[in-house]
Write an enzyme that holds these catalytic residues in place. Structure first.
Site, PDB file in Angstrom:
ATOM      1  N   LEU A  80      12.211   6.346  17.339  1.00  0.00           N
ATOM      2  CA  LEU A  80      12.864   6.253  18.642  1.00  0.00           C
ATOM      3  C   LEU A  80      11.973   5.580  19.685  1.00  0.00           C
ATOM      4  O   LEU A  80      12.248   4.481  20.154  1.00  0.00           O
ATOM      5  CB  LEU A  80      13.272   7.651  19.107  1.00  0.00           C
ATOM      6  CG  LEU A  80      14.107   7.716  20.386  1.00  0.00           C
ATOM      7  CD1 LEU A  80      15.444   7.017  20.208  1.00  0.00           C
ATOM      8  CD2 LEU A  80      14.298   9.167  20.818  1.00  0.00           C
ATOM      9  N   CYS A 111      -0.977   6.160  11.060  1.00  0.00           N
ATOM     10  CA  CYS A 111       0.283   5.565  11.492  1.00  0.00           C
ATOM     11  C   CYS A 111       0.072   4.207  12.139  1.00  0.00           C
ATOM     12  O   CYS A 111      -0.704   4.058  13.072  1.00  0.00           O
ATOM     13  CB  CYS A 111       0.959   6.505  12.484  1.00  0.00           C
ATOM     14  SG  CYS A 111       2.382   5.806  13.298  1.00  0.00           S
ATOM     15  N   GLU A 171       0.838  -1.187   0.000  1.00  0.00           N
ATOM     16  CA  GLU A 171       0.000   0.000   0.000  1.00  0.00           C
ATOM     17  C   GLU A 171       0.879   1.244   0.000  1.00  0.00           C
ATOM     18  O   GLU A 171       1.956   1.260   0.605  1.00  0.00           O
ATOM     19  CB  GLU A 171      -0.915   0.013   1.225  1.00  0.00           C
ATOM     20  CG  GLU A 171      -2.023  -1.033   1.148  1.00  0.00           C
ATOM     21  CD  GLU A 171      -2.797  -1.162   2.454  1.00  0.00           C
ATOM     22  OE1 GLU A 171      -2.148  -1.363   3.501  1.00  0.00           O
ATOM     23  OE2 GLU A 171      -4.023  -1.057   2.426  1.00  0.00           O
TER      24      GLU A 171
END
Length: 409
Positions: free
Chosen positions: A260, A379, A121
């Site tokens: 991170l 996300c 995607e």
């Protein structure tokens, strides 16, 4: 438009030929490789440089996907090209449009060798003044980040430079971002300039585990005589493959982002297990040595906000201490829940307190606004529909911080 109003556009296309009949693509070849391919097919040596220049312009400036559209190329040359090569785009299995303008394409690439066709995607996020495309580098992922929807999914294979670049070419096709093209009616995109102004290597996979193909694709994407994207508008995100970080700056020269998410090794070992191989000290030392690093070319550090896990004031203090001496921007990412996760998003009030503390220490600390949630394009949520149906082969990809990357100028 409500969440339920998100548009799904099916794009069935004719099946590609089997792998045995598949023609090699000219997309993703360097000029030297393209010259060698033409030479092998009998193009006279005195014409090679001129033909490569023509092809480069038609493929990357004009954006054609059919040799017959190359009007200044002789007909016999076009016939030879059609017989031996392709510049076709990948198959669009599905296109979805979110109520906020985010677009997600499910793309299918043909089988290679003894493998099978694969799907990935790509996601486009329009913002004021920019349009950002999230691109994949692998099918699947070897990393097992515990907060990510893709954390337990296996790697199928690396994408080629052609397949990486094809995501950009296809997006520009669909958005009318090549000369003499029009965007679909009602498309949300920047009012001026390019529709795709920024790209981020934050899709499926770890880009630095596919360094050579990613390097070639990005060098072509930033070539001044072709797609001509500014290197300041291209961001490569890594979870921390330390040995390749310096090479990224030295050989590719794009902006760097680090996933991170924790400031202590014991916690990052759980959230981002590659930390067991390359712990925080090694990672930060590599960041400090990144070529071209300056206040004008800062490294972006991604930090997903997980309730009662990494969102305390002590974590914020630790983050400032960890990044001391590194020109940095810290993007705070509200966690996007997915079925079966044990993590929760930090309370908004806590996220704002965390951001204020970071900001007071002199670091830009924007809170990323989730985009495309109604089509699972936010996300950590991206996952192809076909793979949802094949539960035993769950292939997907991480889409870390698609928006708000790279320079605006």
């Amino acid at each position: 438009m409500s969440v339920m109003d998100a548009i799904v556009v099916k794009k069935p296309q004719a099946a590609r030929p089997s792998s045995g009949a598949e023609k090699p693509s000219l997309i993703g070849l360097s000029r030297e490789e393209m010259a060698a391919a033409l030479r092998e097919k009998g193009v006279p040596e005195k014409q090679i440089k001129m033909r490569v220049s023509q092809l480069w312009n038609w493929i990357y400036v004009r954006g054609v996907s059919d040799f017959d559209h190359m009007t200044n190329v002789a007909k016999d040359m076009r016939e030879m090209l059609k017989q031996h090569f392709t510049i076709a785009r990948p198959e669009i299995v599905e296109e979805q449009v979110s109520n906020d303008g985010t677009r997600k394409w499910l793309l299918r690439f043909p089988a290679r060798g003894a493998g099978r066709p694969v799907e990935i995607e790509a996601v486009y996020i329009p913002e004021e003044g920019r349009g950002t495309l999230c691109i994949s580098s692998q099918v699947g992922c070897t990393l097992t980040c515990s907060f990510c929807h893709t954390g337990t999914q296996r790697l199928v294979r690396n994408l080629t430079a052609e397949e990486i670049l094809s995501q950009l070419l296809l997006a520009r096709d669909r958005l009318g971002d090549f000369p003499d093209r029009e965007a679909p009616q009602g498309t949300i995109m920047p009012a001026e300039g390019r529709k795709v102004s920024n790209i981020v290597m934050m899709g499926m996979g770890e880009p630095l585990y596919n360094f050579d193909a990613v390097k070639q694709a990005l060098l072509i994407a930033t070539d001044g005589d072709g797609l001509s994207l500014s290197k300041r508008r291209v961001t490569l995100s890594t979870s921390g493959v330390v040995p390749e970080i310096f090479r990224t700056g030295e050989e590719i020269g794009v902006m760097l982002a680090i996933s991170l998410h924790a400031v202590r090794d014991d916690l990052r070992d759980i959230l981002v297990p590659i930390n067991k191989k390359y712990p925080l000290k090694e990672l930060i030392d590599a960041c400090k040595a990144y070529p071209g690093l300056s206040n004008a070319r800062r490294i972006t550090f991604e930090y997903v906000m997980l309730k009662d896990v990494n969102d305390s004031l002590e974590d914020a203090k630790g983050l400032i201490k960890l990044l001391k001496g590194v020109p940095a921007k810290i993007n705070l990412i509200p966690f996007n829940p997915w079925p079966g996760t044990n993590y929760q998003c930090s309370d908004w009030e806590q996220i704002e307190k965390f951001a204020d503390f970071i900001n007071s220490a002199g670091y830009a600390s924007p809170i990323r606004t989730p985009r495309g949630r109604d089509i699972l394009a936010a996300c950590g949520q991206l996952k192809s529909e076909s793979e949802r149906m094949r539960k035993t082969e769950r292939l997907a990809f991480e889409a870390m911080m698609i928006a708000n990357h790279g320079a605006d100028d």
